[in-house]
Structures are given as structure tokens and as C-alpha cells.
Design a protein around this motif. Structure first.
Motif, PDB file in Angstrom:
ATOM      1  N   LEU A 144      21.152 -45.128  11.681  1.00 13.98           N
ATOM      2  CA  LEU A 144      22.354 -44.614  12.330  1.00 13.98           C
ATOM      3  C   LEU A 144      22.202 -43.174  12.815  1.00 13.98           C
ATOM      4  O   LEU A 144      22.907 -42.749  13.720  1.00 13.98           O
ATOM      5  N   GLU A 145      21.268 -42.432  12.238  1.00 11.24           N
ATOM      6  CA  GLU A 145      21.047 -41.061  12.689  1.00 11.24           C
ATOM      7  C   GLU A 145      20.544 -41.046  14.133  1.00 11.24           C
ATOM      8  O   GLU A 145      21.007 -40.264  14.947  1.00 11.24           O
ATOM      9  N   ASN A 146      19.603 -41.930  14.444  1.00 17.54           N
ATOM     10  CA  ASN A 146      19.077 -42.028  15.805  1.00 17.54           C
ATOM     11  C   ASN A 146      18.461 -43.414  15.975  1.00 17.54           C
ATOM     12  O   ASN A 146      17.272 -43.596  15.692  1.00 17.54           O
ATOM     13  N   PRO A 147      19.249 -44.407  16.402  1.00 16.34           N
ATOM     14  CA  PRO A 147      18.738 -45.777  16.493  1.00 16.34           C
ATOM     15  C   PRO A 147      17.492 -45.923  17.360  1.00 16.34           C
ATOM     16  O   PRO A 147      16.587 -46.676  17.017  1.00 16.34           O
ATOM     17  N   ARG A 148      17.416 -45.207  18.447  1.00 22.55           N
ATOM     18  CA  ARG A 148      16.251 -45.336  19.348  1.00 22.55           C
ATOM     19  C   ARG A 148      14.972 -44.785  18.728  1.00 22.55           C
ATOM     20  O   ARG A 148      13.893 -45.259  19.033  1.00 22.55           O
ATOM     21  N   ALA A 149      15.098 -43.763  17.885  1.00 21.82           N
ATOM     22  CA  ALA A 149      13.911 -43.211  17.220  1.00 21.82           C
ATOM     23  C   ALA A 149      13.508 -44.083  16.032  1.00 21.82           C
ATOM     24  O   ALA A 149      12.324 -44.265  15.768  1.00 21.82           O
ATOM     25  N   ALA A 150      14.494 -44.623  15.304  1.00 17.63           N
ATOM     26  CA  ALA A 150      14.202 -45.441  14.135  1.00 17.63           C
ATOM     27  C   ALA A 150      13.620 -46.793  14.525  1.00 17.63           C
ATOM     28  O   ALA A 150      12.776 -47.344  13.808  1.00 17.63           O
ATOM     29  N   ALA A 151      14.076 -47.356  15.633  1.00 22.29           N
ATOM     30  CA  ALA A 151      13.610 -48.668  16.089  1.00 22.29           C
ATOM     31  C   ALA A 151      13.381 -48.606  17.593  1.00 22.29           C
ATOM     32  O   ALA A 151      14.208 -49.076  18.378  1.00 22.29           O
ATOM     33  N   PRO A 152      12.257 -48.013  18.019  1.00 28.02           N
ATOM     34  CA  PRO A 152      11.998 -47.917  19.462  1.00 28.02           C
ATOM     35  C   PRO A 152      12.020 -49.289  20.122  1.00 28.02           C
ATOM     36  O   PRO A 152      11.424 -50.233  19.623  1.00 28.02           O
ATOM     37  N   GLY A 153      12.766 -49.390  21.202  1.00 28.38           N
ATOM     38  CA  GLY A 153      12.894 -50.657  21.908  1.00 28.38           C
ATOM     39  C   GLY A 153      14.135 -51.436  21.519  1.00 28.38           C
ATOM     40  O   GLY A 153      14.371 -52.523  22.031  1.00 28.38           O
ATOM     41  N   THR A 154      14.944 -50.875  20.615  1.00 28.85           N
ATOM     42  CA  THR A 154      16.159 -51.575  20.210  1.00 28.85           C
ATOM     43  C   THR A 154      17.121 -51.702  21.397  1.00 28.85           C
ATOM     44  O   THR A 154      17.144 -50.855  22.282  1.00 28.85           O
ATOM     45  N   ALA A 155      17.888 -52.773  21.396  1.00 24.66           N
ATOM     46  CA  ALA A 155      18.861 -52.985  22.468  1.00 24.66           C
ATOM     47  C   ALA A 155      20.143 -52.187  22.215  1.00 24.66           C
ATOM     48  O   ALA A 155      20.981 -52.073  23.097  1.00 24.66           O
ATOM     49  N   MET A 156      20.283 -51.624  21.023  1.00 22.67           N
ATOM     50  CA  MET A 156      21.485 -50.861  20.687  1.00 22.67           C
ATOM     51  C   MET A 156      21.494 -49.552  21.467  1.00 22.67           C
ATOM     52  O   MET A 156      20.573 -48.749  21.374  1.00 22.67           O
ATOM     53  N   SER A 157      22.545 -49.328  22.222  1.00 24.34           N
ATOM     54  CA  SER A 157      22.603 -48.161  23.097  1.00 24.34           C
ATOM     55  C   SER A 157      23.321 -46.974  22.460  1.00 24.34           C
ATOM     56  O   SER A 157      23.480 -45.954  23.098  1.00 24.34           O
ATOM     57  N   PHE A 158      23.727 -47.072  21.214  1.00 25.25           N
ATOM     58  CA  PHE A 158      24.444 -46.011  20.520  1.00 25.25           C
ATOM     59  C   PHE A 158      23.538 -44.799  20.334  1.00 25.25           C
ATOM     60  O   PHE A 158      22.377 -44.933  19.952  1.00 25.25           O
ATOM     61  N   ALA A 159      24.051 -43.601  20.593  1.00 24.95           N
ATOM     62  CA  ALA A 159      23.245 -42.379  20.518  1.00 24.95           C
ATOM     63  C   ALA A 159      22.939 -41.966  19.088  1.00 24.95           C
ATOM     64  O   ALA A 159      21.934 -41.328  18.827  1.00 24.95           O
ATOM     65  N   GLY A 160      23.793 -42.313  18.150  1.00 24.94           N
ATOM     66  CA  GLY A 160      23.543 -41.969  16.757  1.00 24.94           C
ATOM     67  C   GLY A 160      24.603 -41.043  16.188  1.00 24.94           C
ATOM     68  O   GLY A 160      25.432 -40.491  16.902  1.00 24.94           O
ATOM     69  N   LEU A 161      24.543 -40.881  14.861  1.00 26.31           N
ATOM     70  CA  LEU A 161      25.448 -39.984  14.139  1.00 26.31           C
ATOM     71  C   LEU A 161      24.603 -38.873  13.532  1.00 26.31           C
ATOM     72  O   LEU A 161      23.832 -39.110  12.602  1.00 26.31           O
ATOM     73  N   SER A 162      24.740 -37.664  14.031  1.00 27.35           N
ATOM     74  CA  SER A 162      23.915 -36.571  13.535  1.00 27.35           C
ATOM     75  C   SER A 162      24.376 -36.059  12.172  1.00 27.35           C
ATOM     76  O   SER A 162      23.578 -35.548  11.403  1.00 27.35           O
ATOM     77  N   SER A 163      25.635 -36.234  11.845  1.00 30.88           N
ATOM     78  CA  SER A 163      26.177 -35.731  10.583  1.00 30.88           C
ATOM     79  C   SER A 163      25.853 -36.687   9.438  1.00 30.88           C
ATOM     80  O   SER A 163      26.245 -37.866   9.449  1.00 30.88           O
ATOM     81  N   ALA A 164      25.155 -36.163   8.422  1.00 28.30           N
ATOM     82  CA  ALA A 164      24.816 -36.973   7.245  1.00 28.30           C
ATOM     83  C   ALA A 164      26.090 -37.393   6.507  1.00 28.30           C
ATOM     84  O   ALA A 164      26.153 -38.494   5.952  1.00 28.30           O
ATOM     85  N   GLU A 165      27.102 -36.545   6.508  1.00 27.05           N
ATOM     86  CA  GLU A 165      28.365 -36.884   5.853  1.00 27.05           C
ATOM     87  C   GLU A 165      29.045 -38.059   6.555  1.00 27.05           C
ATOM     88  O   GLU A 165      29.564 -38.960   5.901  1.00 27.05           O
ATOM     89  N   ASP A 166      29.044 -38.041   7.885  1.00 26.50           N
ATOM     90  CA  ASP A 166      29.634 -39.149   8.642  1.00 26.50           C
ATOM     91  C   ASP A 166      28.896 -40.457   8.347  1.00 26.50           C
ATOM     92  O   ASP A 166      29.515 -41.504   8.184  1.00 26.50           O
ATOM     93  N   ARG A 167      27.572 -40.399   8.277  1.00 30.27           N
ATOM     94  CA  ARG A 167      26.790 -41.603   7.987  1.00 30.27           C
ATOM     95  C   ARG A 167      27.102 -42.123   6.590  1.00 30.27           C
ATOM     96  O   ARG A 167      27.300 -43.324   6.393  1.00 30.27           O
ATOM     97  N   ALA A 168      27.183 -41.232   5.617  1.00 30.29           N
ATOM     98  CA  ALA A 168      27.488 -41.642   4.237  1.00 30.29           C
ATOM     99  C   ALA A 168      28.889 -42.235   4.162  1.00 30.29           C
ATOM    100  O   ALA A 168      29.102 -43.271   3.509  1.00 30.29           O
ATOM    101  N   ASN A 169      29.857 -41.603   4.819  1.00 30.32           N
ATOM    102  CA  ASN A 169      31.234 -42.119   4.819  1.00 30.32           C
ATOM    103  C   ASN A 169      31.291 -43.504   5.462  1.00 30.32           C
ATOM    104  O   ASN A 169      31.955 -44.410   4.948  1.00 30.32           O
ATOM    105  N   LEU A 170      30.596 -43.684   6.581  1.00 30.95           N
ATOM    106  CA  LEU A 170      30.583 -44.969   7.270  1.00 30.95           C
ATOM    107  C   LEU A 170      29.931 -46.049   6.410  1.00 30.95           C
ATOM    108  O   LEU A 170      30.459 -47.159   6.285  1.00 30.95           O
ATOM    109  N   ILE A 171      28.805 -45.748   5.808  1.00 29.51           N
ATOM    110  CA  ILE A 171      28.100 -46.738   4.981  1.00 29.51           C
ATOM    111  C   ILE A 171      28.946 -47.119   3.776  1.00 29.51           C
ATOM    112  O   ILE A 171      29.038 -48.300   3.416  1.00 29.51           O
ATOM    113  N   ALA A 172      29.607 -46.138   3.149  1.00 31.67           N
ATOM    114  CA  ALA A 172      30.488 -46.436   2.021  1.00 31.67           C
ATOM    115  C   ALA A 172      31.655 -47.320   2.466  1.00 31.67           C
ATOM    116  O   ALA A 172      32.049 -48.262   1.763  1.00 31.67           O
TER     117      ALA A 172
END
Length: 171
Positions: free
Chosen positions: A136-164
């Protein structure tokens, strides 16, 4: 034999068609530029920055387990608003993206009836909180070639809140 006027008309028509083609190509490249500029192109100059690990005390960086322990479900629900356009929380309800019901702990690319891009195999075997955060931090960097066009969530707190929040919705 061609006279001068006919030759001029043919040459003018060819030049006009070439001009229209080049203008169309220029406009299309402006509208549909592929590459994003995130590491695909060389930078004009490098800016040196201090490594975050070298900073005194390193107090700015909190480990992910601590963030998950203090995650706020209400804030996670707000962050999910960014995902809502492509994902649903109902079990089996695929949209543009696969449904996210039970995603935490689920095997990657395990939703039946959804055609994954294949790039997700680089993330890991299962959607652990850590794998989800990395993706979720950077989908294109984590999985190059992914079809997901989302830019990512730079905030670690936002990612933790979303996953929870996602983890709590499947209880």
C-alpha cells in the motif's frame, strides 16, 4: 507527365497529412504518457540527503507493530474511502479490484473469479499486515507491472489504520 500545379498539390497534401499525423502524435503523448516518471527517467541532478537511520535518536521512525497496536479503526474507515472506488468489503463482491473482506491473512491472488495481473507474486505468499503495508505504500514499486493504478499511501499511520480497519471488518 505531371505539370507543376499537380505536383505542388500532391506535395502539399502529403505535407499536410504529415503535419496532422505529427500533431496527433504529440497530443496523444501528452494525454496518455506512460512511465509516470517514478524511477523510469533519469533525474537532471542528484540531491544528497542524510539517511534516516543516521539521524540522532531515530525517534521519528516507529516500528510497524507499534503502529498496528495503536491503530484507529475510525481513521482506517476514512482512509478506506480512497479504496472504495475499486474495492468492496462484502464477501465475494468483486469490483474493478478484488473484494477486501478477509484480506488480512488471506493468500495473495486467492479470490476466485478475479483475474490478477500476476505481478503480485513478488509481494509474498499472504497478505500479512507487513506485506499489505509494503504494497500500500507504493503498489507499483512493490509489484512492478501491477494493474492497480493507486499511487499509494505514504503515511505509515494511515496504512496501519487501514489494515486494522480491514482486519476488523471480517470479524
Amino acid at each position: 507527365m505531371l505539370d507543376t500545379m499537380t505536383f505542388t498539390k500532391v506535395l502539399g497534401g502529403f505535407c499536410g497529412a504529415l503535419l496532422i499525423f505529427l500533431l496527433g502524435k504529440w497530443a496523444a503523448e501528452g494525454l496518455y504518457h506512460v512511465g509516470g516518471g517514478h524511477g523510469d527517467e533519469a533525474q537532471a541532478y542528484a540531491i544528497e540527503v542524510a539517511d534516516a537511520g543516521d539521524s540522532a535518536g531515530g525517534a521519528e521512525e516507529v516500528d510497524f507493530a507499534t503502529l498496528m497496536a495503536s491503530a484507529d479503526l475510525a481513521k482506517g474507515e476514512k482512509v478506506f474511502g480512497k479504496c472504495r472506488a475499486c474495492h468492496k468489503l462484502e464477501d465475494g463482491a468483486n469490483a474493478t479490484g478484488p473484494f477486501l473482506y478477509g484480506v488480512v491473512g488471506r493468500a495473495i491472488d486467492a479470490v476466485d473469479g478475479f483475474a490478477y495481473s500476476g505481478a503480485l507474486e513478488q509481494v509474498g505468499d499472504a497478505w500479512t499486515p507487513e506485506n499489505l503495508s509494503h504494497f500500500l505504500e507504493n503498489p507499483r514499486a512493490a509489484a512492478p507491472g501491477t494493474a492497480m493504478s493507486f499511487a499509494g499511501l505514504s503515511s505509515a499511520e494511515d496504512r496501519a489504520n487501514l489494515i486494522a480497519y480491514l482486519d476488523a471488518t471480517d470479524d
